[in-house]
Design a protein around this motif. Structure first.
Motif, PDB file in Angstrom:
ATOM      1  N   GLU A 199      49.470  40.868  39.933  1.00  0.00           N
ATOM      2  CA  GLU A 199      48.363  41.692  40.445  1.00  0.00           C
ATOM      3  C   GLU A 199      47.019  41.241  39.879  1.00  0.00           C
ATOM      4  O   GLU A 199      46.007  41.257  40.575  1.00  0.00           O
ATOM      5  N   LEU A 200      47.027  40.819  38.608  1.00  0.00           N
ATOM      6  CA  LEU A 200      45.784  40.292  38.012  1.00  0.00           C
ATOM      7  C   LEU A 200      45.325  39.055  38.790  1.00  0.00           C
ATOM      8  O   LEU A 200      44.148  38.928  39.150  1.00  0.00           O
ATOM      9  N   LEU A 201      46.263  38.161  39.086  1.00  0.00           N
ATOM     10  CA  LEU A 201      45.913  36.932  39.814  1.00  0.00           C
ATOM     11  C   LEU A 201      45.364  37.272  41.191  1.00  0.00           C
ATOM     12  O   LEU A 201      44.390  36.671  41.662  1.00  0.00           O
ATOM     13  N   ASP A 202      45.960  38.253  41.811  1.00  0.00           N
ATOM     14  CA  ASP A 202      45.523  38.687  43.142  1.00  0.00           C
ATOM     15  C   ASP A 202      44.068  39.178  43.090  1.00  0.00           C
ATOM     16  O   ASP A 202      43.257  38.855  43.956  1.00  0.00           O
ATOM     17  N   ARG A 203      43.735  39.900  42.004  1.00  0.00           N
ATOM     18  CA  ARG A 203      42.356  40.416  41.862  1.00  0.00           C
ATOM     19  C   ARG A 203      41.368  39.290  41.559  1.00  0.00           C
ATOM     20  O   ARG A 203      40.207  39.370  41.918  1.00  0.00           O
ATOM     21  N   SER A 206      39.752  33.626  42.951  1.00  0.00           N
ATOM     22  CA  SER A 206      39.223  32.259  43.035  1.00  0.00           C
ATOM     23  C   SER A 206      39.517  31.537  41.721  1.00  0.00           C
ATOM     24  O   SER A 206      39.893  32.161  40.724  1.00  0.00           O
ATOM     25  N   ARG A 207      39.282  30.214  41.743  1.00  0.00           N
ATOM     26  CA  ARG A 207      39.472  29.435  40.506  1.00  0.00           C
ATOM     27  C   ARG A 207      38.564  29.975  39.397  1.00  0.00           C
ATOM     28  O   ARG A 207      39.004  30.168  38.261  1.00  0.00           O
ATOM     29  N   ALA A 208      37.302  30.235  39.742  1.00  0.00           N
ATOM     30  CA  ALA A 208      36.366  30.734  38.723  1.00  0.00           C
ATOM     31  C   ALA A 208      36.836  32.086  38.191  1.00  0.00           C
ATOM     32  O   ALA A 208      36.738  32.370  36.988  1.00  0.00           O
ATOM     33  N   GLY A 209      37.370  32.900  39.083  1.00  0.00           N
ATOM     34  CA  GLY A 209      37.860  34.221  38.664  1.00  0.00           C
ATOM     35  C   GLY A 209      39.028  34.098  37.699  1.00  0.00           C
ATOM     36  O   GLY A 209      39.084  34.804  36.679  1.00  0.00           O
ATOM     37  N   MET A 214      41.603  32.881  31.644  1.00  0.00           N
ATOM     38  CA  MET A 214      42.606  31.829  31.500  1.00  0.00           C
ATOM     39  C   MET A 214      43.356  31.845  30.172  1.00  0.00           C
ATOM     40  O   MET A 214      44.558  31.584  30.135  1.00  0.00           O
ATOM     41  N   GLU A 215      42.659  32.185  29.076  1.00  0.00           N
ATOM     42  CA  GLU A 215      43.365  32.198  27.789  1.00  0.00           C
ATOM     43  C   GLU A 215      44.520  33.205  27.843  1.00  0.00           C
ATOM     44  O   GLU A 215      45.648  32.923  27.432  1.00  0.00           O
ATOM     45  N   GLU A 216      44.226  34.366  28.403  1.00  0.00           N
ATOM     46  CA  GLU A 216      45.237  35.424  28.515  1.00  0.00           C
ATOM     47  C   GLU A 216      46.350  35.025  29.511  1.00  0.00           C
ATOM     48  O   GLU A 216      47.541  35.274  29.269  1.00  0.00           O
ATOM     49  N   VAL A 217      45.948  34.391  30.605  1.00  0.00           N
ATOM     50  CA  VAL A 217      46.931  33.989  31.626  1.00  0.00           C
ATOM     51  C   VAL A 217      47.894  32.940  31.048  1.00  0.00           C
ATOM     52  O   VAL A 217      49.118  33.046  31.190  1.00  0.00           O
ATOM     53  N   VAL A 218      47.341  31.941  30.370  1.00  0.00           N
ATOM     54  CA  VAL A 218      48.197  30.894  29.784  1.00  0.00           C
ATOM     55  C   VAL A 218      49.106  31.512  28.729  1.00  0.00           C
ATOM     56  O   VAL A 218      50.305  31.206  28.656  1.00  0.00           O
ATOM     57  N   TYR A 219      48.549  32.404  27.909  1.00  0.00           N
ATOM     58  CA  TYR A 219      49.354  33.075  26.880  1.00  0.00           C
ATOM     59  C   TYR A 219      50.522  33.832  27.522  1.00  0.00           C
ATOM     60  O   TYR A 219      51.669  33.731  27.086  1.00  0.00           O
ATOM     61  N   THR A 220      50.226  34.581  28.577  1.00  0.00           N
ATOM     62  CA  THR A 220      51.274  35.377  29.235  1.00  0.00           C
ATOM     63  C   THR A 220      52.370  34.473  29.796  1.00  0.00           C
ATOM     64  O   THR A 220      53.562  34.736  29.625  1.00  0.00           O
TER      65      THR A 220
END
Ligand code: GLY
Length: 248
Positions: A199-203, A206-209, A214-220
């Motif tokens: 859901e976070l990715l959906d929100r 875009s790449r910039a979004g 990104m730090e949190e996304v890679v960590y997850t």
């Protein structure tokens, strides 16, 4: 800096921080206290972007560094390149307490990792992944391999790294094509294991979004992969879930 402990048969840490590339020397020194020489394997795309900073930081921490550059692309992940690396690393005078550093994407990580698994019957190995796909998948979990004429990744090993250092700022220089390639893998984690991530990715939209998180996304993603790998290090059951989207 965010840290994840991976409790596989050879436990290690994943360190995630924007700008971590300038700290690889001290991080490697902590993980490989006995090493004197480090063989850094990279490719022709990554060399002009990140090799200088990486080598500088490693030398600053007292390591003797030699760099080995392969041509970028899957075609380099072969037995011929592996033998060349073995020979050059022995000419560099490596011993069993020295280590190999993979600076690049999945091809570099797989080839350098298989060299580490086999040189002198196994030396320490540090992954510094610079593509999104390598940061969230191939650098974690210890799968290393080369391709054979018979197919991809058909000769390899399970050889866990001693350390994974992830600098999300490296993603800024990826082409949109390669960034999307990694995003498919990130979205996969959302599909198979984490609705909130999806859901976070959906929100983000875009790449910039996505880059803002990104730090949190890679960590997850690394945390999700870590849990699966610890449960099934040798890929005989639960780990196969990670292949969702890899094989059609
Ligand atoms: N890339 C899938 C795995 O590491 O099992």
């Amino acid at each position: 800096m965010k840290t994840l402990a991976v409790n596989t048969s050879r436990p290690y840490e994943i360190q995630i921080e924007r700008g971590a590339l300038d700290r690889v020397g001290e991080l490697c020194r902590q993980a490989l206290p006995r090493a004197r020489k480090l063989a850094v394997v990279t490719d022709s795309n990554v060399l002009p972007l990140y090799l200088g900073r990486t080598a500088e930081s490693l030398k600053g921490a007292g390591f003797q560094v030699q760099c080995f550059t392969i041509q970028a692309g899957e075609a380099s992940k072969n037995a011929e390149q592996l033998v060349l690396l073995w020979e050059k690393m022995m000419a560099f005078g490596m011993t069993r307490t020295d280590g190999i550093v993979a600076l690049g994407g999945g091809v570099v990580g797989d080839l350098a990792g298989f060299a580490a698994a086999t040189l002198l019957r196994g030396v320490d190995f540090v992954q510094i992944p610079t593509t999104l796909l390598a940061q969230v998948d191939s650098s974690v979990g210890g799968k290393v391999a080369i391709d054979l004429q018979a197919g991809k990744n058909l000769a390899g090993a399970f050889w866990q790294p001693s350390l994974v250092i992830i600098d999300p700022d490296c993603l800024n220089t990826l082409t949109d094509r390669i960034f999307s390639d990694g995003m498919a893998e990130v979205i996969k984690y959302g599909c198979i294991l984490d609705r909130e991530l999806f859901e976070l990715l959906d929100r983000c939209g875009s790449r910039a979004g996505v880059m803002e998180h990104m730090e949190e996304v890679v960590y997850t993603c690394c945390d999700l992969k870590r849990r699966v790998v610890v449960e099934d290090e040798r890929d005989t059951g639960a780990r196969q879930l990670l292949n969702f989207g890899h094989t059609i």
